[in-house]
Write a protein that holds these residues in place. Sequence first.
Motif, PDB file in Angstrom:
ATOM      1  N   SER A  45       0.328  -1.441   0.531  1.00 52.46           N
ATOM      2  CA  SER A  45       0.210  -0.248  -0.089  1.00 52.46           C
ATOM      3  C   SER A  45       1.053   1.769  -0.442  1.00 52.46           C
ATOM      4  O   SER A  45       0.667   2.770  -0.035  1.00 52.46           O
ATOM      5  N   ILE A  46       2.225   1.290   0.512  1.00 56.89           N
ATOM      6  CA  ILE A  46       3.198   2.415   0.178  1.00 56.89           C
ATOM      7  C   ILE A  46       3.452   3.005  -1.393  1.00 56.89           C
ATOM      8  O   ILE A  46       4.001   1.960  -2.053  1.00 56.89           O
ATOM      9  N   LYS A  47       3.330   3.955  -1.759  1.00 59.36           N
ATOM     10  CA  LYS A  47       3.553   4.719  -2.396  1.00 59.36           C
ATOM     11  C   LYS A  47       4.660   5.947  -2.560  1.00 59.36           C
ATOM     12  O   LYS A  47       4.047   6.391  -1.116  1.00 59.36           O
ATOM     13  N   GLU A  48       5.743   5.199  -3.071  1.00 57.03           N
ATOM     14  CA  GLU A  48       7.203   6.267  -3.391  1.00 57.03           C
ATOM     15  C   GLU A  48       6.322   7.768  -3.641  1.00 57.03           C
ATOM     16  O   GLU A  48       6.745   9.036  -2.201  1.00 57.03           O
ATOM     17  N   ALA A  49       5.606   8.244  -3.932  1.00 53.17           N
ATOM     18  CA  ALA A  49       5.423   9.571  -4.144  1.00 53.17           C
ATOM     19  C   ALA A  49       4.664  10.347  -2.999  1.00 53.17           C
ATOM     20  O   ALA A  49       4.644  11.392  -2.951  1.00 53.17           O
ATOM     21  N   ASP A  50       3.742   9.463  -2.670  1.00 54.51           N
ATOM     22  CA  ASP A  50       2.533  10.175  -1.357  1.00 54.51           C
ATOM     23  C   ASP A  50       3.576   9.884  -0.226  1.00 54.51           C
ATOM     24  O   ASP A  50       3.750  10.752   0.457  1.00 54.51           O
ATOM     25  N   LEU A  51       5.100   8.628   0.118  1.00 54.67           N
ATOM     26  CA  LEU A  51       5.941   8.597   1.398  1.00 54.67           C
ATOM     27  C   LEU A  51       6.364  10.737   1.369  1.00 54.67           C
ATOM     28  O   LEU A  51       6.589  10.803   2.175  1.00 54.67           O
ATOM     29  N   VAL A  52       7.559  10.585  -0.031  1.00 59.69           N
ATOM     30  CA  VAL A  52       8.145  11.881   0.275  1.00 59.69           C
ATOM     31  C   VAL A  52       7.814  12.899   0.319  1.00 59.69           C
ATOM     32  O   VAL A  52       7.975  13.668   0.635  1.00 59.69           O
ATOM     33  N   LEU A  53       6.048  12.772  -0.561  1.00 59.54           N
ATOM     34  CA  LEU A  53       5.753  14.156  -0.050  1.00 59.54           C
ATOM     35  C   LEU A  53       5.590  14.936   1.820  1.00 59.54           C
ATOM     36  O   LEU A  53       5.161  15.991   1.878  1.00 59.54           O
ATOM     37  N   THR A  54       5.086  13.650   1.555  1.00 62.90           N
ATOM     38  CA  THR A  54       4.723  13.686   2.853  1.00 62.90           C
ATOM     39  C   THR A  54       5.787  14.090   4.067  1.00 62.90           C
ATOM     40  O   THR A  54       5.656  14.887   5.334  1.00 62.90           O
ATOM     41  N   VAL A  55       7.531  13.584   4.051  1.00 66.69           N
ATOM     42  CA  VAL A  55       8.159  14.078   4.596  1.00 66.69           C
ATOM     43  C   VAL A  55       8.222  14.904   4.240  1.00 66.69           C
ATOM     44  O   VAL A  55       9.407  15.669   5.180  1.00 66.69           O
ATOM     45  N   ALA A  56       8.238  15.568   2.750  1.00 69.47           N
ATOM     46  CA  ALA A  56       8.531  16.951   2.844  1.00 69.47           C
ATOM     47  C   ALA A  56       8.620  18.190   3.489  1.00 69.47           C
ATOM     48  O   ALA A  56       8.720  18.882   3.502  1.00 69.47           O
ATOM     49  N   ARG A  57       6.296  18.066   3.433  1.00 67.05           N
ATOM     50  CA  ARG A  57       5.925  19.043   3.943  1.00 67.05           C
ATOM     51  C   ARG A  57       6.136  19.117   5.382  1.00 67.05           C
ATOM     52  O   ARG A  57       6.521  20.401   5.640  1.00 67.05           O
ATOM     53  N   VAL A  71      12.291  28.647   1.957  1.00 70.51           N
ATOM     54  CA  VAL A  71      11.341  26.972   1.344  1.00 70.51           C
ATOM     55  C   VAL A  71      11.442  27.146  -0.399  1.00 70.51           C
ATOM     56  O   VAL A  71       9.873  27.998   0.264  1.00 70.51           O
ATOM     57  N   THR A  72      11.028  26.535  -0.630  1.00 72.03           N
ATOM     58  CA  THR A  72      10.398  26.806  -1.787  1.00 72.03           C
ATOM     59  C   THR A  72      10.473  25.346  -2.048  1.00 72.03           C
ATOM     60  O   THR A  72      11.442  24.124  -2.774  1.00 72.03           O
ATOM     61  N   MET A  73       8.830  24.627  -2.890  1.00 67.78           N
ATOM     62  CA  MET A  73       8.314  23.326  -3.058  1.00 67.78           C
ATOM     63  C   MET A  73       8.528  23.453  -4.724  1.00 67.78           C
ATOM     64  O   MET A  73       7.381  23.431  -4.906  1.00 67.78           O
ATOM     65  N   THR A  74       8.654  21.981  -5.127  1.00 72.29           N
ATOM     66  CA  THR A  74       8.642  21.990  -6.692  1.00 72.29           C
ATOM     67  C   THR A  74       7.084  21.593  -6.634  1.00 72.29           C
ATOM     68  O   THR A  74       6.136  21.868  -8.010  1.00 72.29           O
ATOM     69  N   ARG A  75       6.652  20.811  -5.912  1.00 74.60           N
ATOM     70  CA  ARG A  75       4.741  20.211  -5.618  1.00 74.60           C
ATOM     71  C   ARG A  75       4.509  19.643  -3.972  1.00 74.60           C
ATOM     72  O   ARG A  75       5.612  19.464  -3.736  1.00 74.60           O
ATOM     73  N   ASP A  76       3.178  20.581  -3.609  1.00 72.71           N
ATOM     74  CA  ASP A  76       2.767  20.789  -2.727  1.00 72.71           C
ATOM     75  C   ASP A  76       2.225  19.799  -2.502  1.00 72.71           C
ATOM     76  O   ASP A  76       1.111  20.000  -2.087  1.00 72.71           O
ATOM     77  N   ASN A  77       1.472  19.218  -3.430  1.00 69.72           N
ATOM     78  CA  ASN A  77       0.329  17.903  -4.104  1.00 69.72           C
ATOM     79  C   ASN A  77       0.842  17.502  -4.631  1.00 69.72           C
ATOM     80  O   ASN A  77       1.690  17.311  -5.619  1.00 69.72           O
TER      81      ASN A  77
END
Length: 263
Positions: A45-57, A71-77
């Motif tokens: 059930s683990i998706k890399e894209a979701d996991l790293v976004l959570t840590v980045a936030r 800080v600038t995020m390349t993506r926040d969603n």
Amino acid sequence: MTSIRLKQILCSLLAGAWASPAFATFHIVLDPGHGGTDKGAVYNSIKEADLVLTVARKLKTLLSEDPHFVVTMTRDNDRAISLPDRVKMAEKAEADLYVSLHANAALDQRARGVEFFFQNNLPADEDALFLANQENQALANARDLHNLSGGDELSKKGDVAAIVEDLRRQNRMNSSLRLTKALTTIWENDENAMQATIKQAPFYVISKTSMPAVLIEIGFISNPREAQRLQRKDYQKDLAEKIYNALVSYKEKMDNSSAKNLN
């Protein structure tokens, strides 16, 4: 003037030009990998894209609360962004650092640990081929350019440009390595942390950016034990705090280096 002496002078001048004032604000671009239709590595059930976004936030929150960082995020969603566009965003922001977050996966479920990748040069043989190709393309017009635009003076300017670019590349690599060492030190000082290693690889986003950059693989989601840890909120917070502490340490070292250059 010999090319060696010229390089020494330019190195001294560029050291001062690149040195930002001590205690200057650091602008960091956080780049959570993948997104949108690109989920990255997927395990159960683990998706890399979701996991790293959570840590980045979580990391963004820590950095935003510190007045020493912007800080600038390349993506926040959850949206797809091409690799060139990620690099363009960092360049447009004129960032001081580029930090890309990813999660690993392997066929061997025993594979584990955190990995830090920094910018690297092309291997010597490929580098030589690349330079030869560039020289060969320039040869066609070399004589005409020499006759039309001052000849030897143009050659000198070309030498200077080549030396400056070489120094810039070395500066990026050295700063990137210093950042990865700061990260590794934080992990080594925590006996409960996963093992961490420094590696080199030509990832597009860290090879194409003009500022120091690091790509962090926060763990293997294909390792059952690590996968469980990576899904825990407290562990995600711990990862963010470790990266934040490493960035603080890196900035302090850069401030000290800048202060010495200004004295």
